[in-house]
Design an enzyme around this catalytic site. Sequence first.
Site, short mmCIF file in Angstrom:
data_model
loop_
_atom_site.label_atom_id
_atom_site.label_comp_id
_atom_site.label_asym_id
_atom_site.label_seq_id
_atom_site.Cartn_x
_atom_site.Cartn_y
_atom_site.Cartn_z
N LYS A 72 0.85 -1.19 0.00
CA LYS A 72 0.00 0.00 0.00
C LYS A 72 0.89 1.24 0.00
O LYS A 72 1.90 1.29 0.71
CB LYS A 72 -0.90 -0.04 1.25
N SER A 147 -9.79 1.84 2.86
CA SER A 147 -8.94 2.58 1.97
C SER A 147 -7.93 1.74 1.20
O SER A 147 -7.35 2.24 0.24
CB SER A 147 -8.18 3.64 2.78
N SER A 171 -9.86 -0.51 7.19
CA SER A 171 -9.34 -0.43 5.82
C SER A 171 -8.65 -1.66 5.26
O SER A 171 -8.33 -1.70 4.09
CB SER A 171 -8.38 0.75 5.70
N1 GLN Z 1 -13.01 4.06 6.36
C1 GLN Z 1 -12.43 4.53 7.56
C2 GLN Z 1 -12.04 5.98 7.39
O1 GLN Z 1 -12.39 6.53 6.41
C3 GLN Z 1 -11.23 3.69 7.92
C4 GLN Z 1 -10.02 4.03 7.18
C5 GLN Z 1 -8.84 3.18 7.55
O2 GLN Z 1 -8.98 2.17 8.22
N2 GLN Z 1 -7.67 3.63 7.13
O3 GLN Z 1 -11.41 6.55 8.21
#
Ligand code: GLN
Length: 466
Positions: A72, A147, A171
């Site tokens: 990532k 994400s 995420s």
């Molecule tokens: N979807 C969540 C957010 O927008 C989690 C994101 C993540 O785990 N990096 O913060």
Amino acid sequence: MHSYAEFRQQRLAGTTTCSETVSSFLKAIEASSHNAFLTVCKDSALEQATAADARFEAGTARPLEGLVLAVKDNISTKGIRTTCASKFLENFEPVYNATIVDRLVDAGAIIIGKTNLDEFAMGSSTENSAYGVVDHPTHTGYVPGGSSGGSATAVAAGLCHVALGSDTGGSIRQPASLCGLVGYKPTYGRVSRYGLVAFASSLDQIGPMTVNVVDAALVTEIMMGYDDRDATSAEREDTTLDISSDLDISGKVVGVLPAEQLEGLEDSVRAAYDNHIQMLRNKGAVIEEHAMQHVEVGIPTYYIIATAEASSNLARFDGVRYGVRKEHEGEDIMVTSRSNGFGPEVKRRIMLGTYVLSSGYYDAYYNKALKVRHMMSDFYKELFSRVDMYFLPTTPDTAFKRGERTKDPVKMYLSDYYTVSSNIAGIPSISIPAGTDEAGLPIGLQLQTGMFEDAKLLQWAKAMGA
Ligand code: GLN
């Protein structure tokens, strides 16, 4: 999809080579229109594949020799562009590797490229990337989740063996669920965060996205362990993740959610959840209903803590220390650089975070969120004194269409309804594939265990067929 464990068997049997494998992944990446990768490391990957083949021939293959890895793009890779999918870091080349990157490469992993994400890992659909959206691996026009959507698509579309994600509120697990993969968030502190570009430091955790749980265990065993460069790294004696023996489910207590906490689940997800509970019962598990306490305040608590920490962590991106500098005569360099460098979701979070930390509102929001955080940790401590494993959905529904939730951030935030609590409490959790809905979109279900019970968590996942 290609499992590393299976590839290794084939390589040891001499029916394939690392060079062939890397070449075919590179071809697949070139042919793919998913936009899963932001950077592809073609030459170095091919070079390392040749060296990996030599090690296999010499009988000196390391534990992850020839594992083709996608990383990532918020994880630092020395000399390889690391953008966090932000315009701000368009040209940023870290001068050091994240600890886990060093460990994986030293164990034989080959980095094939860096994957797309929501800018600074903020989002649930990978639509917040400054470099374009990522398409779902099998359903064009649908999101892969986020994400870590680029990482999920890279594995599920057969573009690498394993991908790394980061999970602050879901995420890793949410995109794994939407793409039919195993996505594992280790216990907070198990895996070093040194070199992970911080979003919310007390919630962030790196973990693998894989075809099966065997690959997840192999990779995490190499990544985990104490790192003196990460102040929150846990010093533990149990340093292995052995899942070779089969867990005997019979007589074990599994906690499940009561019906009222499953309202709003899509029918297909509800059916998969019920079927898996029945399967556990058939194998002799004792099923007990345990409501998740404070679940209704999980999302607000998460968004207060995460944005507060993000507003502080992102202060370093100012066009002076980090980030592309923009200058306009008579205007402040930092204001101009930040206004130009960050996308709308990142700005929204910085605003929210600054607000909840401001002197007039600190007690009303931030301090209150920390109190809820303690209550959630206490809930889990109590729960895991009574159950072996807590079983819940990963997401309320399957993958959604691109654009469907971008205009309604709150609806987007609800994707993480069932995932944020494990980050808030720090416990390990994993999403496993659990069939598909009528349209063929994957469904995922989530398992959780107590702090540092990572090996047990993976054993449960394996026992459930992942
Ligand atoms: N979807 C969540 C957010 O927008 C989690 C994101 C993540 O785990 N990096 O913060």
